[in-house]
Design a protein around this motif. Structure first.
Motif, short mmCIF file in Angstrom:
data_model
loop_
_atom_site.label_atom_id
_atom_site.label_comp_id
_atom_site.label_asym_id
_atom_site.label_seq_id
_atom_site.Cartn_x
_atom_site.Cartn_y
_atom_site.Cartn_z
N VAL A 11 0.87 -1.16 0.00
CA VAL A 11 0.00 0.00 0.00
C VAL A 11 0.91 1.22 0.00
O VAL A 11 1.71 1.39 0.92
N PHE A 12 0.81 2.01 -1.03
CA PHE A 12 1.64 3.20 -1.19
C PHE A 12 3.13 2.87 -1.09
O PHE A 12 3.91 3.60 -0.50
N GLY A 13 3.51 1.72 -1.63
CA GLY A 13 4.91 1.32 -1.64
C GLY A 13 5.40 0.69 -0.34
O GLY A 13 6.57 0.35 -0.22
N ILE A 14 4.53 0.51 0.63
CA ILE A 14 4.90 -0.08 1.92
C ILE A 14 4.40 -1.52 1.96
O ILE A 14 3.22 -1.78 1.71
N ASP A 15 5.30 -2.43 2.25
CA ASP A 15 4.92 -3.84 2.35
C ASP A 15 4.03 -4.07 3.57
O ASP A 15 4.29 -3.54 4.65
N ILE A 16 2.98 -4.86 3.38
CA ILE A 16 2.07 -5.20 4.47
C ILE A 16 2.45 -6.58 4.99
O ILE A 16 2.63 -7.52 4.21
N ALA A 17 2.58 -6.69 6.30
CA ALA A 17 2.89 -7.98 6.92
C ALA A 17 1.65 -8.86 6.84
O ALA A 17 0.59 -8.49 7.33
N TRP A 18 1.79 -10.03 6.23
CA TRP A 18 0.67 -10.95 6.06
C TRP A 18 0.75 -12.02 7.13
O TRP A 18 1.82 -12.52 7.45
N PRO A 19 -0.38 -12.42 7.72
CA PRO A 19 -0.34 -13.41 8.80
C PRO A 19 -0.02 -14.82 8.31
O PRO A 19 -0.26 -15.16 7.16
N PHE A 20 0.53 -15.60 9.22
CA PHE A 20 0.71 -17.03 8.99
C PHE A 20 -0.60 -17.70 9.40
O PHE A 20 -0.79 -18.10 10.55
N ALA A 21 -1.53 -17.80 8.47
CA ALA A 21 -2.91 -18.21 8.78
C ALA A 21 -3.00 -19.62 9.35
O ALA A 21 -3.87 -19.89 10.18
N ALA A 22 -2.12 -20.51 8.96
CA ALA A 22 -2.19 -21.88 9.47
C ALA A 22 -1.95 -21.92 10.98
O ALA A 22 -2.43 -22.84 11.66
N LEU A 23 -1.25 -20.94 11.51
CA LEU A 23 -1.04 -20.90 12.96
C LEU A 23 -2.34 -20.65 13.72
O LEU A 23 -2.48 -21.07 14.86
N TRP A 24 -3.30 -19.98 13.08
CA TRP A 24 -4.60 -19.82 13.72
C TRP A 24 -5.23 -21.18 13.98
O TRP A 24 -5.73 -21.45 15.06
N GLY A 25 -5.19 -22.03 12.96
CA GLY A 25 -5.74 -23.36 13.12
C GLY A 25 -4.95 -24.17 14.14
O GLY A 25 -5.54 -24.89 14.94
N ALA A 26 -3.64 -24.05 14.10
CA ALA A 26 -2.81 -24.81 15.04
C ALA A 26 -3.12 -24.43 16.48
O ALA A 26 -3.25 -25.29 17.35
N MET A 27 -3.28 -23.13 16.74
CA MET A 27 -3.57 -22.68 18.11
C MET A 27 -5.00 -23.02 18.51
O MET A 27 -5.24 -23.46 19.63
N GLY A 28 -5.94 -22.81 17.62
CA GLY A 28 -7.35 -23.03 17.96
C GLY A 28 -7.73 -24.50 18.00
O GLY A 28 -8.38 -24.96 18.94
N TRP A 29 -7.33 -25.23 16.97
CA TRP A 29 -7.71 -26.64 16.91
C TRP A 29 -6.99 -27.46 17.95
O TRP A 29 -7.49 -28.50 18.38
N GLY A 30 -5.83 -27.04 18.39
CA GLY A 30 -5.09 -27.77 19.41
C GLY A 30 -5.78 -27.77 20.76
O GLY A 30 -5.49 -28.61 21.61
N ARG A 31 -6.69 -26.85 20.97
CA ARG A 31 -7.38 -26.78 22.28
C ARG A 31 -8.28 -27.97 22.53
O ARG A 31 -8.68 -28.20 23.66
N VAL A 32 -8.63 -28.75 21.50
CA VAL A 32 -9.47 -29.93 21.72
C VAL A 32 -8.63 -31.17 22.01
O VAL A 32 -9.18 -32.22 22.30
N GLY A 33 -7.33 -31.06 21.92
CA GLY A 33 -6.46 -32.22 22.11
C GLY A 33 -5.95 -32.69 20.75
O GLY A 33 -6.30 -32.14 19.71
N LEU A 34 -5.13 -33.71 20.79
CA LEU A 34 -4.54 -34.21 19.55
C LEU A 34 -5.57 -35.02 18.78
O LEU A 34 -6.25 -35.87 19.33
N SER A 35 -5.67 -34.72 17.50
CA SER A 35 -6.61 -35.41 16.63
C SER A 35 -6.01 -35.45 15.22
O SER A 35 -5.28 -34.54 14.82
N ILE A 36 -6.29 -36.48 14.47
CA ILE A 36 -5.62 -36.71 13.20
C ILE A 36 -6.05 -35.74 12.10
O ILE A 36 -5.22 -35.28 11.32
N ARG A 37 -7.33 -35.40 12.02
CA ARG A 37 -7.78 -34.53 10.92
C ARG A 37 -7.16 -33.14 10.97
O ARG A 37 -6.68 -32.65 9.94
N PRO A 38 -7.11 -32.48 12.12
CA PRO A 38 -6.41 -31.19 12.14
C PRO A 38 -4.92 -31.33 11.81
O PRO A 38 -4.35 -30.45 11.14
#
Length: 183
Positions: free
Chosen positions: A43-70
């Motif tokens: 934006v106007f020549g400034i790089d925008i930091a983009w999120p590591f979206a898969a980390l959202w799933g890793a943090m959120g889905w991990g709250r249910v415990g270990l499971s194979i599909r996530p």
């Protein structure tokens, strides 16, 4: 005063969804964010930091415990992220799974605790671990220490976006429920 009848709170559509549907919706949101992230991000020549979206799933889905599909989804997201960012295959898959394991362990240790410290401390620690792992992988594969600024900016963007959308990655495990049973 009280009429003797307890008013039942209407359940939201999200709380009525099955864990599989929640997992699919979260995965779609991660893929959509990743696809948009492949477009030019200036934006106007400034790089925008983009999120590591898969980390959202890793943090959120991990709250249910270990499971194979996530885990399978996080592996796939990691390989896709490796390809897009020209990283050696497996780097982001390992990072996603480490954060997923940390999230699962943290949720297991703090089961039922809803203190503000626990709710904030867990994701912060997981994002710091992800930052260190990304920096280590990037430094090893480039044969020199890489700058931490761009990685830190992306981790901050990831964390801020997670604060706004963390419920999207909640698979519905209740405190005391056996881990891994919801997915």
């Amino acid at each position: 005063m009280a009429s003797g009848k307890l008013k039942r709170r209407n359940k939201s559509l999200w709380s009525q969804m099955a864990p599989s549907a929640r997992l699919a919706f979260g995965a779609f949101f991660i893929v959509l964010t990743g696809a948009i992230g492949m477009l030019p991000r200036q934006v106007f020549g400034i790089d925008i930091a983009w999120p590591f979206a898969a980390l959202w799933g890793a943090m959120g889905w991990g709250r249910v415990g270990l499971s194979i599909r996530p885990m399978i989804l996080l592996l796939m997201f990691g390989v896709m992220q490796d390809i897009v960012s020209n990283a050696p295959l497996g780097c982001f898959a390992v990072i996603n799974l480490v954060v997923y394991g940390l999230s699962s362990g943290f949720a297991h240790q703090t089961d039922g605790m809803r203190d503000a410290l626990v709710v904030v401390l867990g994701p912060v620690v997981m994002l710091l671990v992800a930052l260190v792992l990304i920096w280590i992988f990037a430094s090893i594969t480039s044969d020199h220490f890489v700058r931490t600024g761009p990685i830190f900016a992306s981790i901050m963007t990831t964390g801020l976006a997670y604060v706004l959308a963390y419920r999207m990655f909640d698979l519905g495990r209740r405190p005391g429920e056996p881990p891994g049973q919801t997915t």
